[in-house]
Write a protein that holds these residues in place. Structure first.
Motif, mmCIF file in Angstrom:
data_model
loop_
_atom_site.group_PDB
_atom_site.id
_atom_site.type_symbol
_atom_site.label_atom_id
_atom_site.label_comp_id
_atom_site.label_asym_id
_atom_site.label_seq_id
_atom_site.Cartn_x
_atom_site.Cartn_y
_atom_site.Cartn_z
ATOM 1 N N LEU A 130 -12.805 74.850 -61.553
ATOM 2 C CA LEU A 130 -11.921 74.046 -62.404
ATOM 3 C C LEU A 130 -12.067 74.461 -63.868
ATOM 4 O O LEU A 130 -11.069 74.639 -64.569
ATOM 5 C CB LEU A 130 -12.246 72.555 -62.244
ATOM 6 N N VAL A 131 -13.304 74.650 -64.307
ATOM 7 C CA VAL A 131 -13.561 75.051 -65.699
ATOM 8 C C VAL A 131 -12.905 76.398 -66.000
ATOM 9 O O VAL A 131 -12.390 76.609 -67.095
ATOM 10 C CB VAL A 131 -15.080 75.085 -65.984
ATOM 11 N N HIS A 132 -12.881 77.284 -65.007
ATOM 12 C CA HIS A 132 -12.286 78.612 -65.214
ATOM 13 C C HIS A 132 -10.764 78.614 -65.077
ATOM 14 O O HIS A 132 -10.086 79.397 -65.746
ATOM 15 C CB HIS A 132 -12.879 79.621 -64.228
ATOM 16 N N ASP A 133 -10.223 77.736 -64.226
ATOM 17 C CA ASP A 133 -8.798 77.792 -63.889
ATOM 18 C C ASP A 133 -7.911 76.880 -64.730
ATOM 19 O O ASP A 133 -6.697 77.063 -64.765
ATOM 20 C CB ASP A 133 -8.581 77.423 -62.416
ATOM 21 N N ARG A 134 -8.469 75.867 -65.363
ATOM 22 C CA ARG A 134 -7.698 74.891 -66.119
ATOM 23 C C ARG A 134 -8.293 74.745 -67.509
ATOM 24 O O ARG A 134 -9.393 75.208 -67.782
ATOM 25 C CB ARG A 134 -7.757 73.504 -65.449
ATOM 26 N N THR A 135 -7.582 74.043 -68.366
ATOM 27 C CA THR A 135 -8.169 73.614 -69.621
ATOM 28 C C THR A 135 -8.950 72.348 -69.297
ATOM 29 O O THR A 135 -8.404 71.395 -68.735
ATOM 30 C CB THR A 135 -7.086 73.313 -70.672
ATOM 31 N N VAL A 136 -10.230 72.347 -69.616
ATOM 32 C CA VAL A 136 -11.094 71.200 -69.343
ATOM 33 C C VAL A 136 -11.816 70.833 -70.625
ATOM 34 O O VAL A 136 -12.440 71.683 -71.264
ATOM 35 C CB VAL A 136 -12.122 71.497 -68.221
ATOM 36 N N ARG A 137 -11.695 69.563 -70.990
ATOM 37 C CA ARG A 137 -12.379 69.028 -72.172
ATOM 38 C C ARG A 137 -13.315 67.923 -71.699
ATOM 39 O O ARG A 137 -12.948 67.127 -70.836
ATOM 40 C CB ARG A 137 -11.365 68.468 -73.163
ATOM 41 N N VAL A 138 -14.532 67.905 -72.251
ATOM 42 C CA VAL A 138 -15.514 66.897 -71.861
ATOM 43 C C VAL A 138 -15.808 65.975 -73.034
ATOM 44 O O VAL A 138 -15.766 66.385 -74.198
ATOM 45 C CB VAL A 138 -16.827 67.524 -71.338
ATOM 46 N N ALA A 139 -16.097 64.721 -72.703
ATOM 47 C CA ALA A 139 -16.529 63.736 -73.692
ATOM 48 C C ALA A 139 -18.032 63.576 -73.542
ATOM 49 O O ALA A 139 -18.533 63.385 -72.428
ATOM 50 C CB ALA A 139 -15.823 62.405 -73.451
ATOM 51 N N GLU A 140 -18.744 63.670 -74.655
ATOM 52 C CA GLU A 140 -20.193 63.507 -74.650
ATOM 53 C C GLU A 140 -20.581 62.351 -75.553
ATOM 54 O O GLU A 140 -20.010 62.174 -76.631
ATOM 55 C CB GLU A 140 -20.892 64.758 -75.191
ATOM 56 N N ALA A 141 -21.561 61.587 -75.108
ATOM 57 C CA ALA A 141 -22.182 60.543 -75.920
ATOM 58 C C ALA A 141 -23.680 60.645 -75.676
ATOM 59 O O ALA A 141 -24.120 60.743 -74.528
ATOM 60 C CB ALA A 141 -21.651 59.164 -75.541
ATOM 61 N N ASP A 142 -24.441 60.663 -76.737
ATOM 62 C CA ASP A 142 -25.898 60.792 -76.625
ATOM 63 C C ASP A 142 -26.293 61.987 -75.764
ATOM 64 O O ASP A 142 -27.160 61.897 -74.891
ATOM 65 C CB ASP A 142 -26.510 59.498 -76.057
ATOM 66 N N ASP A 143 -25.625 63.115 -76.004
ATOM 67 C CA ASP A 143 -25.907 64.380 -75.316
ATOM 68 C C ASP A 143 -25.712 64.316 -73.808
ATOM 69 O O ASP A 143 -26.291 65.103 -73.067
ATOM 70 C CB ASP A 143 -27.318 64.877 -75.640
ATOM 71 N N GLU A 144 -24.891 63.383 -73.337
ATOM 72 C CA GLU A 144 -24.579 63.295 -71.915
ATOM 73 C C GLU A 144 -23.070 63.297 -71.735
ATOM 74 O O GLU A 144 -22.344 62.620 -72.470
ATOM 75 C CB GLU A 144 -25.153 62.006 -71.310
ATOM 76 N N ILE A 145 -22.583 64.051 -70.763
ATOM 77 C CA ILE A 145 -21.157 64.055 -70.451
ATOM 78 C C ILE A 145 -20.815 62.724 -69.798
ATOM 79 O O ILE A 145 -21.382 62.364 -68.775
ATOM 80 C CB ILE A 145 -20.778 65.242 -69.554
ATOM 81 N N VAL A 146 -19.880 61.997 -70.425
ATOM 82 C CA VAL A 146 -19.494 60.673 -69.923
ATOM 83 C C VAL A 146 -18.068 60.649 -69.375
ATOM 84 O O VAL A 146 -17.618 59.626 -68.865
ATOM 85 C CB VAL A 146 -19.681 59.588 -71.013
ATOM 86 N N GLY A 147 -17.356 61.767 -69.485
ATOM 87 C CA GLY A 147 -16.007 61.856 -68.962
ATOM 88 C C GLY A 147 -15.432 63.229 -69.207
ATOM 89 O O GLY A 147 -15.970 64.019 -69.985
ATOM 90 N N PHE A 148 -14.315 63.511 -68.516
ATOM 91 C CA PHE A 148 -13.632 64.776 -68.756
ATOM 92 C C PHE A 148 -12.175 64.663 -68.349
ATOM 93 O O PHE A 148 -11.783 63.789 -67.576
ATOM 94 C CB PHE A 148 -14.309 65.944 -68.021
ATOM 95 N N VAL A 149 -11.366 65.567 -68.909
ATOM 96 C CA VAL A 149 -9.961 65.693 -68.549
ATOM 97 C C VAL A 149 -9.680 67.168 -68.277
ATOM 98 O O VAL A 149 -10.213 68.042 -68.972
ATOM 99 C CB VAL A 149 -9.029 65.143 -69.659
ATOM 100 N N SER A 150 -8.888 67.423 -67.239
ATOM 101 C CA SER A 150 -8.428 68.789 -66.977
ATOM 102 C C SER A 150 -6.903 68.765 -66.957
ATOM 103 O O SER A 150 -6.292 67.775 -66.547
ATOM 104 C CB SER A 150 -8.979 69.330 -65.660
ATOM 105 N N TYR A 151 -6.318 69.856 -67.424
ATOM 106 C CA TYR A 151 -4.858 69.940 -67.457
ATOM 107 C C TYR A 151 -4.418 71.388 -67.503
ATOM 108 O O TYR A 151 -5.194 72.286 -67.829
ATOM 109 C CB TYR A 151 -4.273 69.143 -68.626
#
Length: 133
Positions: A35-56
């Motif tokens: 998914l990271v290679h095939d789509r645009t993926v953005r991650v949300a981080e809080a306190d150095d932890e990924i708490v969400g992401f969107v792919s499109y």
């Protein structure tokens, strides 16, 4: 109204994020790496932890949100990524939101998406098609 997680940062996903993305989705790590290679993926981080992401991805004058996962407090901020891209390119945005995910549907409405009909079933779950012009 939705609230953004304090101290949250949004960045491009990298291959090393695949393990955490897999944990958020119950999908295999290899699927998330692809998914990271095939789509645009953005991650949300809080306190150095990924708490969400969107792919499109974008095709035929429409940006298609293919996945949005994580803490519902991240959803509105994560929607800014595909919506901002679409606006800069003069494109529409579409989302198929599972009917059993009211937090996702509420966040979509909060950022301006409108319901435009029913979508396909995924693994037996009906979806609603949302669009933002």
């Amino acid at each position: 109204m939705w609230h953004t997680t304090p101290g949250m940062e949004v960045r491009d996903a990298v291959e090393a994020d695949a393990g955490r993305l897999a944990a958020l989705t119950d999908a295999p790590r290899d699927v998330m790496r692809n998914l990271v290679h095939d789509r645009t993926v953005r991650v949300a981080e809080a306190d150095d932890e990924i708490v969400g992401f969107v792919s499109y991805d974008a095709r035929e004058r429409t940006v298609h949100v293919t996945q949005l996962e994580g803490d519902p407090d991240t959803f509105e901020r994560l929607f800014e990524e595909p919506v901002g891209f679409a606006r800069s390119e003069g494109m529409s945005v579409e989302l198929l939101a599972p009917d059993d995910e009211p937090d996702l549907q509420e966040a979509a409405r909060a950022v301006g998406f409108e319901e435009v009909g029913s979508g396909p079933h995924f693994e037996g779950t009906p979806t609603t098609r949302f669009r933002l012009e």
